[in-house]
Design a protein around this motif. Structure first.
Motif, short mmCIF file in Angstrom:
data_model
loop_
_atom_site.label_atom_id
_atom_site.label_comp_id
_atom_site.label_asym_id
_atom_site.label_seq_id
_atom_site.Cartn_x
_atom_site.Cartn_y
_atom_site.Cartn_z
N GLY A 127 32.43 44.29 35.14
CA GLY A 127 33.35 43.30 35.67
C GLY A 127 33.00 41.91 35.18
N SER A 128 33.44 40.91 35.96
CA SER A 128 33.18 39.53 35.59
C SER A 128 33.19 38.65 36.83
N GLY A 129 32.70 37.46 36.65
CA GLY A 129 32.71 36.47 37.70
C GLY A 129 32.87 35.09 37.09
N PRO A 130 33.35 34.12 37.88
CA PRO A 130 33.54 32.77 37.36
C PRO A 130 32.20 32.11 37.05
N PHE A 131 32.17 31.39 35.92
CA PHE A 131 30.92 30.74 35.51
C PHE A 131 31.23 29.54 34.62
N ALA A 132 30.82 28.37 35.03
CA ALA A 132 30.91 27.15 34.23
C ALA A 132 32.30 26.95 33.63
N GLY A 133 33.33 27.11 34.43
CA GLY A 133 34.69 26.90 33.95
C GLY A 133 35.27 28.07 33.18
N GLY A 134 34.50 29.11 33.02
CA GLY A 134 34.97 30.31 32.31
C GLY A 134 34.57 31.54 33.09
N ASN A 135 34.20 32.57 32.38
CA ASN A 135 33.78 33.81 33.01
C ASN A 135 32.42 34.24 32.50
N LEU A 136 31.76 35.04 33.31
CA LEU A 136 30.51 35.67 32.97
C LEU A 136 30.79 37.18 32.99
N ALA A 137 30.55 37.85 31.88
CA ALA A 137 30.73 39.31 31.85
C ALA A 137 29.53 39.94 32.53
N ILE A 138 29.78 40.98 33.31
CA ILE A 138 28.71 41.63 34.06
C ILE A 138 28.74 43.13 33.78
N VAL A 139 27.60 43.66 33.36
CA VAL A 139 27.43 45.09 33.15
C VAL A 139 26.11 45.50 33.80
N GLY A 140 25.88 46.78 33.97
CA GLY A 140 24.59 47.19 34.47
C GLY A 140 24.58 48.55 35.12
N ILE A 141 23.48 48.79 35.84
CA ILE A 141 23.23 50.05 36.51
C ILE A 141 22.81 49.74 37.94
N ASP A 142 23.34 50.48 38.90
CA ASP A 142 23.05 50.24 40.30
C ASP A 142 22.62 51.54 41.00
N GLY A 143 21.88 51.38 42.07
CA GLY A 143 21.57 52.52 42.93
C GLY A 143 20.52 53.46 42.38
N ASP A 144 19.58 52.93 41.60
CA ASP A 144 18.52 53.76 41.04
C ASP A 144 19.09 54.94 40.25
N THR A 145 20.19 54.68 39.53
CA THR A 145 20.89 55.69 38.74
C THR A 145 20.17 55.93 37.41
N PRO A 146 19.96 57.17 37.02
CA PRO A 146 19.39 57.43 35.69
C PRO A 146 20.44 57.14 34.61
N LEU A 147 20.00 56.60 33.49
CA LEU A 147 20.92 56.24 32.41
C LEU A 147 20.98 57.36 31.38
N GLY A 148 22.15 57.99 31.28
CA GLY A 148 22.35 59.07 30.33
C GLY A 148 23.25 58.66 29.19
N VAL A 149 23.64 59.63 28.39
CA VAL A 149 24.50 59.41 27.23
C VAL A 149 25.80 58.72 27.64
N ASP A 150 26.48 59.28 28.64
CA ASP A 150 27.78 58.73 29.05
C ASP A 150 27.65 57.30 29.54
N GLY A 151 26.65 57.03 30.36
CA GLY A 151 26.45 55.69 30.89
C GLY A 151 26.09 54.69 29.80
N ALA A 152 25.20 55.07 28.90
CA ALA A 152 24.79 54.17 27.82
C ALA A 152 25.98 53.80 26.94
N LEU A 153 26.82 54.79 26.62
CA LEU A 153 27.98 54.52 25.77
C LEU A 153 29.03 53.67 26.51
N THR A 154 29.19 53.90 27.81
CA THR A 154 30.12 53.10 28.60
C THR A 154 29.67 51.65 28.66
N LEU A 155 28.38 51.42 28.90
CA LEU A 155 27.87 50.06 28.95
C LEU A 155 27.97 49.38 27.58
N ALA A 156 27.65 50.12 26.53
CA ALA A 156 27.75 49.56 25.18
C ALA A 156 29.19 49.16 24.86
#
Length: 147
Positions: free
Chosen positions: A26-55
């Motif tokens: 997602g994103s949030g407002p930052f310095a008159g523009g936007n800040l893109a936000i990506v990541g992993i939550d909830g102690d989730t293991p990062l697999g192939v699908d997640g890594a490609l989605t984040l990339a």
């Protein structure tokens, strides 16, 4: 702190961040523009699908142009150690995510890693350690080769 608490304090006027299957986007407002936000939550293991989605999210930000900063929120387990993920080339997918973050930073999109929970091994390297700036909130628990 939870992701909701952190986002609420960073963006008191609201944001468009969602979490699906442990992946943050997602994103949030930052310095008159936007800040893109990506990541992993909830102690989730990062697999192939997640890594490609984040990339993909990171590369979409780069393709959009400008200098939108990218915040990488990290509360992950290690990489997903399943037969499926290993056979599909998990190491290459994690490397792809790290390279996408490095490309974004070199293309003028500052990358900031924020560890607010646990992170270990390949997931830690491919997310938090691939950012220009890395910060950890009190209580964060990063580890690599924790012997």
């Amino acid at each position: 702190m939870t992701l909701a608490e952190i986002l609420g304090s960073l963006f008191p006027d609201g944001h468009s961040v969602t979490v699906q299957d442990g992946l943050v986007a997602g994103s949030g407002p930052f310095a008159g523009g936007n800040l893109a936000i990506v990541g992993i939550d909830g102690d989730t293991p990062l697999g192939v699908d997640g890594a490609l989605t984040l990339a993909r999210s990171v590369l979409d930000t780069v393709r959009a142009g400008g200098r939108t900063p990218i915040l990488v929120m990290v509360d992950s387990d290690s990489q997903r150690m399943s037969r499926r993920d290993e056979l599909l080339g998990l190491n290459e997918c994690l490397a792809h995510l790290a390279k996408a973050l490095l490309l974004a930073d070199r293309s003028g999109h500052p990358t900031i890693g924020l560890i607010y929970g646990h992170s270990a091994a390949g997931a830690f390297i491919a997310t938090a350690l691939a950012t220009r700036i890395l910060a950890a909130l009190p209580g964060a628990d990063p580890s690599v080769m924790d012997l």
